[in-house]
Motif scaffolding. Structure first.
Motif, PDB file in Angstrom:
ATOM      1  N   GLU A  24     -20.902 -29.147 -30.583  1.00 43.33           N
ATOM      2  CA  GLU A  24     -20.231 -30.389 -30.986  1.00 43.33           C
ATOM      3  C   GLU A  24     -20.642 -30.835 -32.384  1.00 43.33           C
ATOM      4  OE1 GLU A  24     -20.636 -33.442 -28.071  1.00 43.33           O
ATOM      5  OE2 GLU A  24     -20.098 -32.108 -26.442  1.00 43.33           O
ATOM      6  N   GLU A  25     -21.895 -30.600 -32.754  1.00 35.56           N
ATOM      7  CA  GLU A  25     -22.360 -30.991 -34.086  1.00 35.56           C
ATOM      8  C   GLU A  25     -21.630 -30.206 -35.171  1.00 35.56           C
ATOM      9  OE1 GLU A  25     -26.549 -30.732 -34.542  1.00 35.56           O
ATOM     10  OE2 GLU A  25     -26.977 -31.997 -32.811  1.00 35.56           O
ATOM     11  N   ASP A  26     -21.471 -28.897 -34.959  1.00 35.19           N
ATOM     12  CA  ASP A  26     -20.781 -28.063 -35.947  1.00 35.19           C
ATOM     13  C   ASP A  26     -19.326 -28.479 -36.089  1.00 35.19           C
ATOM     14  OD1 ASP A  26     -23.049 -26.592 -36.496  1.00 35.19           O
ATOM     15  OD2 ASP A  26     -22.570 -25.009 -35.056  1.00 35.19           O
ATOM     16  N   VAL A  27     -18.682 -28.765 -34.982  1.00 32.95           N
ATOM     17  CA  VAL A  27     -17.281 -29.178 -35.016  1.00 32.95           C
ATOM     18  C   VAL A  27     -17.143 -30.496 -35.771  1.00 32.95           C
ATOM     19  CG1 VAL A  27     -15.332 -29.906 -33.592  1.00 32.95           C
ATOM     20  CG2 VAL A  27     -16.697 -27.931 -32.904  1.00 32.95           C
ATOM     21  N   PHE A  29     -19.214 -31.713 -38.004  1.00 31.45           N
ATOM     22  CA  PHE A  29     -19.536 -31.478 -39.416  1.00 31.45           C
ATOM     23  C   PHE A  29     -18.345 -30.893 -40.159  1.00 31.45           C
ATOM     24  CE2 PHE A  29     -21.234 -28.640 -42.732  1.00 31.45           C
ATOM     25  CZ  PHE A  29     -21.887 -29.579 -43.515  1.00 31.45           C
ATOM     26  N   LYS A  30     -17.676 -29.910 -39.557  1.00 22.54           N
ATOM     27  CA  LYS A  30     -16.507 -29.287 -40.199  1.00 22.54           C
ATOM     28  C   LYS A  30     -15.372 -30.290 -40.375  1.00 22.54           C
ATOM     29  CE  LYS A  30     -17.482 -24.587 -38.732  1.00 22.54           C
ATOM     30  NZ  LYS A  30     -17.050 -23.454 -37.909  1.00 22.54           N
ATOM     31  N   GLU A  31     -15.159 -31.133 -39.379  1.00 22.76           N
ATOM     32  CA  GLU A  31     -14.115 -32.152 -39.486  1.00 22.76           C
ATOM     33  C   GLU A  31     -14.439 -33.156 -40.586  1.00 22.76           C
ATOM     34  OE1 GLU A  31     -11.167 -32.500 -37.978  1.00 22.76           O
ATOM     35  OE2 GLU A  31     -11.474 -30.562 -37.025  1.00 22.76           O
ATOM     36  N   ARG A  32     -15.717 -33.555 -40.679  1.00 26.65           N
ATOM     37  CA  ARG A  32     -16.128 -34.506 -41.712  1.00 26.65           C
ATOM     38  C   ARG A  32     -15.946 -33.890 -43.102  1.00 26.65           C
ATOM     39  NH1 ARG A  32     -20.856 -35.754 -39.703  1.00 26.65           N
ATOM     40  NH2 ARG A  32     -22.065 -34.335 -40.963  1.00 26.65           N
ATOM     41  N   LYS A  33     -16.314 -32.611 -43.275  1.00 28.23           N
ATOM     42  CA  LYS A  33     -16.146 -31.929 -44.556  1.00 28.23           C
ATOM     43  C   LYS A  33     -14.673 -31.831 -44.933  1.00 28.23           C
ATOM     44  CE  LYS A  33     -20.043 -30.589 -46.324  1.00 28.23           C
ATOM     45  NZ  LYS A  33     -20.435 -31.013 -47.654  1.00 28.23           N
ATOM     46  N   LYS A  34     -13.830 -31.532 -43.952  1.00 26.28           N
ATOM     47  CA  LYS A  34     -12.390 -31.420 -44.202  1.00 26.28           C
ATOM     48  C   LYS A  34     -11.820 -32.764 -44.638  1.00 26.28           C
ATOM     49  CE  LYS A  34     -10.435 -28.516 -41.469  1.00 26.28           C
ATOM     50  NZ  LYS A  34      -9.778 -27.865 -40.329  1.00 26.28           N
ATOM     51  N   ALA A  35     -12.275 -33.857 -43.992  1.00 29.02           N
ATOM     52  CA  ALA A  35     -11.799 -35.192 -44.348  1.00 29.02           C
ATOM     53  C   ALA A  35     -12.274 -35.578 -45.752  1.00 29.02           C
ATOM     54  CB  ALA A  35     -12.301 -36.208 -43.329  1.00 29.02           C
ATOM     55  N   GLU A  36     -13.530 -35.238 -46.092  1.00 28.73           N
ATOM     56  CA  GLU A  36     -14.042 -35.529 -47.429  1.00 28.73           C
ATOM     57  C   GLU A  36     -13.267 -34.769 -48.492  1.00 28.73           C
ATOM     58  OE1 GLU A  36     -18.204 -34.746 -47.617  1.00 28.73           O
ATOM     59  OE2 GLU A  36     -18.715 -36.325 -46.188  1.00 28.73           O
ATOM     60  N   ALA A  37     -12.941 -33.508 -48.231  1.00 31.59           N
ATOM     61  CA  ALA A  37     -12.188 -32.711 -49.196  1.00 31.59           C
ATOM     62  C   ALA A  37     -10.803 -33.295 -49.410  1.00 31.59           C
ATOM     63  CB  ALA A  37     -12.098 -31.263 -48.716  1.00 31.59           C
TER      64      ALA A  37
END
Length: 64
Positions: A24-27, A29-37
């Motif tokens: 769940e942490e990796d998922v 993190f990836k969603e947060r990075k995608k939103a920041e980008a």
């Protein structure tokens, strides 16, 4: 000597890596990075929308 008898040998194939499951942490993190980008892309597009700032250009000295 026919074929590749004296040539370079073909490297062996590496074993396939096991596909690890994301926790769940990796998922998150990836969603947060995608939103920041996406936010950075929107901010950059909005900043460039107006074009370059209008200035006086190259300043020249008073001499002719």
């Amino acid at each position: 000597m026919s074929g590749r008898a004296g040539g370079k040998l073909k490297p062996l194939k590496a074993p396939k890596k096991e596909k690890k499951e994301d926790d769940e942490e990796d998922v998150a993190f990836k969603e947060r990075k995608k939103a920041e980008a996406a936010a950075m892309k929107d901010a950059r597009a909005n900043a460039l929308k107006g074009g370059p700032p209008t200035t006086g250009g190259i300043k020249k000295s008073g001499k002719k």
